[in-house]
Scaffold this active site. Structure first.
Site, PDB file in Angstrom:
ATOM      1  N   GLY A 139      31.518  62.196  -9.836  1.00 28.13           N
ATOM      2  CA  GLY A 139      32.390  62.735 -10.876  1.00 28.13           C
ATOM      3  C   GLY A 139      32.512  61.744 -12.019  1.00 28.13           C
ATOM      4  N   GLY A 157      35.087  56.255 -16.468  1.00 26.81           N
ATOM      5  CA  GLY A 157      33.624  56.306 -16.482  1.00 26.81           C
ATOM      6  C   GLY A 157      33.109  57.043 -15.261  1.00 26.81           C
ATOM      7  N   PRO A 158      31.783  57.065 -15.070  1.00 27.11           N
ATOM      8  CG  PRO A 158      29.495  56.623 -15.145  1.00 27.11           C
ATOM      9  CD  PRO A 158      30.763  56.446 -15.934  1.00 27.11           C
ATOM     10  CG  ASP A 204      47.138  58.799 -15.149  1.00 27.25           C
ATOM     11  OD1 ASP A 204      47.701  59.832 -15.573  1.00 27.25           O
ATOM     12  OD2 ASP A 204      45.912  58.628 -15.195  1.00 27.25           O
TER      13      ASP A 204
END
Length: 425
Positions: A87, A92-93, A210
């Site tokens: 994902g 980032g990836p 978050d």
């Protein structure tokens, strides 16, 4: 205010205090784990400056973090092959890889998740560093384990334990998959609450900032762990009531007072937890622009309904098909309402949230809706139906709550049955 600067190499951590030989109590003459001073973000004088791998590994000596080279991570991910891509987020990836003791002595063979910082993305060096500082020192069953990191030139990567079921977001909102059972949802909620409570109750409190369903990862048995500490902040210290910071987070999860003032407290996390709890109850995303009008914001639509137990059936995820604990759902709805209070002081602590969620564990899933056999009266326009209950018959009005869960049988089936209890469902 005087800012105390601490060098990285001065923060080497020892594991045990030496025993006190002079103690008169023999129980005191044993080694005890030391209460070391945890390194926090505020201890670093310049967060924006790159730090050498040597300094990082020295300062976090007691955390068992491994320092990987970029070629090593390229090897275990098959050169970051697209087929290994798990994902991609604001950081980032993320790729799947596999490490063993051949790569790094002392490491057990295991799959891992390798997250690479996208320097052109929404996060940067500060967030990468925050992950290492927090997860490099904090250990808890409901926090994802950071195994190591890589820092070579512009390459900044993090290596985590692999969580095979991915995120709660994927499991809860994936269109073509079996829905999460009620008991599993409550287990996940309790685990996530324990993770947040651990952060809030630490000697140096940590505010996650978050908290959302995509940052809750699940293992094979649906045990959950909090991930992505890039936006985490150290909580207020001393007599401070809050931390003032730039507003960051995700739409739909951030507390209203934090959005308006930038004042961050542990109660901001409690609000975000309430949003996730609402997602678990309803099976709906926190924000969905495809829904009509006011329903686009889950909190705005659902919060008024949480106060009334009679409206619970309008909230519960229809994909559960009535298989949930009614008592448990009422307690969870009341808890979500408190967590989503507009007044931070009225929200419960995460410690209290854990106690409430612990009390609803073990409530067996039950079919809340009632199977009903409808017997039309051909001589009377008023319709009645009969409810099967312990082989007895009870008469109810058509508008009784829960009518939509009931099944109407053709008259021919009713006429040929000796009694309602002999009917096959």
């Amino acid at each position: 205010m005087t800012v105390k600067k601490i060098t990285w190499k001065s923060l080497m951590l020892s594991c045990y205090k030496s025993q006190d030989i002079s103690s008169s109590d023999p129980r005191e003459k044993i080694s005890k784990p030391c209460q070391f001073q945890r390194l926090s973000m505020s201890d670093v004088s310049d967060l924006s400056s790159p730090l050498s791998v040597d300094d990082l590994s020295t300062s976090l000596l007691g955390s068992n973090l491994h320092v990987f080279t970029f070629p090593e991570l390229r090897l275990i991910t098959h050169n970051f092959a697209r087929c290994n891509l798990l994902g991609e987020g604001g950081f980032g990836p993320v790729y799947k890889g596999f490490i063993d003791d051949k790569l790094r002595p002392g490491l057990k063979p295991q799959p891992v998740a390798v997250k690479a910082l996208d320097l052109d993305g929404l996060q940067g060096h500060r967030e990468w560093l925050a992950e290492i500082i927090f997860l490099g020192q904090l250990r808890h069953p409901h926090l994802v384990k950071l195994i190591g990191y890589c820092y070579e030139e512009d390459n900044r990567l993090l290596v985590y334990e692999y969580m095979p079921r991915g995120s709660l977001e994927n499991q809860l909102f994936r269109r073509y998959s079996a829905t999460l059972p009620w008991s599993t949802r409550m287990t996940i909620a309790l685990g996530a609450a324990k993770g947040l409570a651990f952060l809030h109750e630490a000697d140096k409190p940590v505010i996650f900032r978050d908290f959302k369903s995509s940052n809750i990862l699940l293992d094979t048995d649906y045990n959950c762990k909090l991930s992505d500490f890039g936006l985490a902040k150290d909580g207020p210290q001393g007599g401070e009531t809050h931390v003032t910071t730039r507003v960051m987070g995700t739409q739909g999860y951030a507390a209203p007072e934090y959005i308006m003032t930038g004042h961050l407290t542990t109660m901001s996390d409690v609000y975000s937890f309430g949003v996730v709890l609402l997602e678990l109850l309803t099976g709906k995303r926190s924000v969905d622009n495809s829904r009509p009008g006011r329903e686009q914001s889950l909190v705005e639509w659902a919060r008024p309904l949480l106060r009334d137990p009679k409206k619970l059936d309008r909230l519960i995820d229809a994909r559960l098909e009535g298989q949930f604990s009614n008592r448990g759902a009422q307690k969870v709805a009341a808890l979500a309402y408190k967590c989503l209070s507009h007044q931070p002081k009225l929200r419960p602590s995460m410690g209290d949230v854990v106690k409430i969620l612990d009390s609803v564990q073990g409530f067996e899933d039950e079919f809340v809706g009632t199977f009903v056999y409808v017997v039309p009266d051909e001589t009377d326009d008023s319709k009645e139906f009969f409810t099967k209950k312990d082989c007895g018959v009870e008469k109810h009005d058509l508008h009784t709550r829960g009518w939509r869960n009931r099944i109407k049988l053709p008259c021919s089936l009713v006429a040929n049955a000796e009694s309602p209890c002999n009917m096959s469902m």
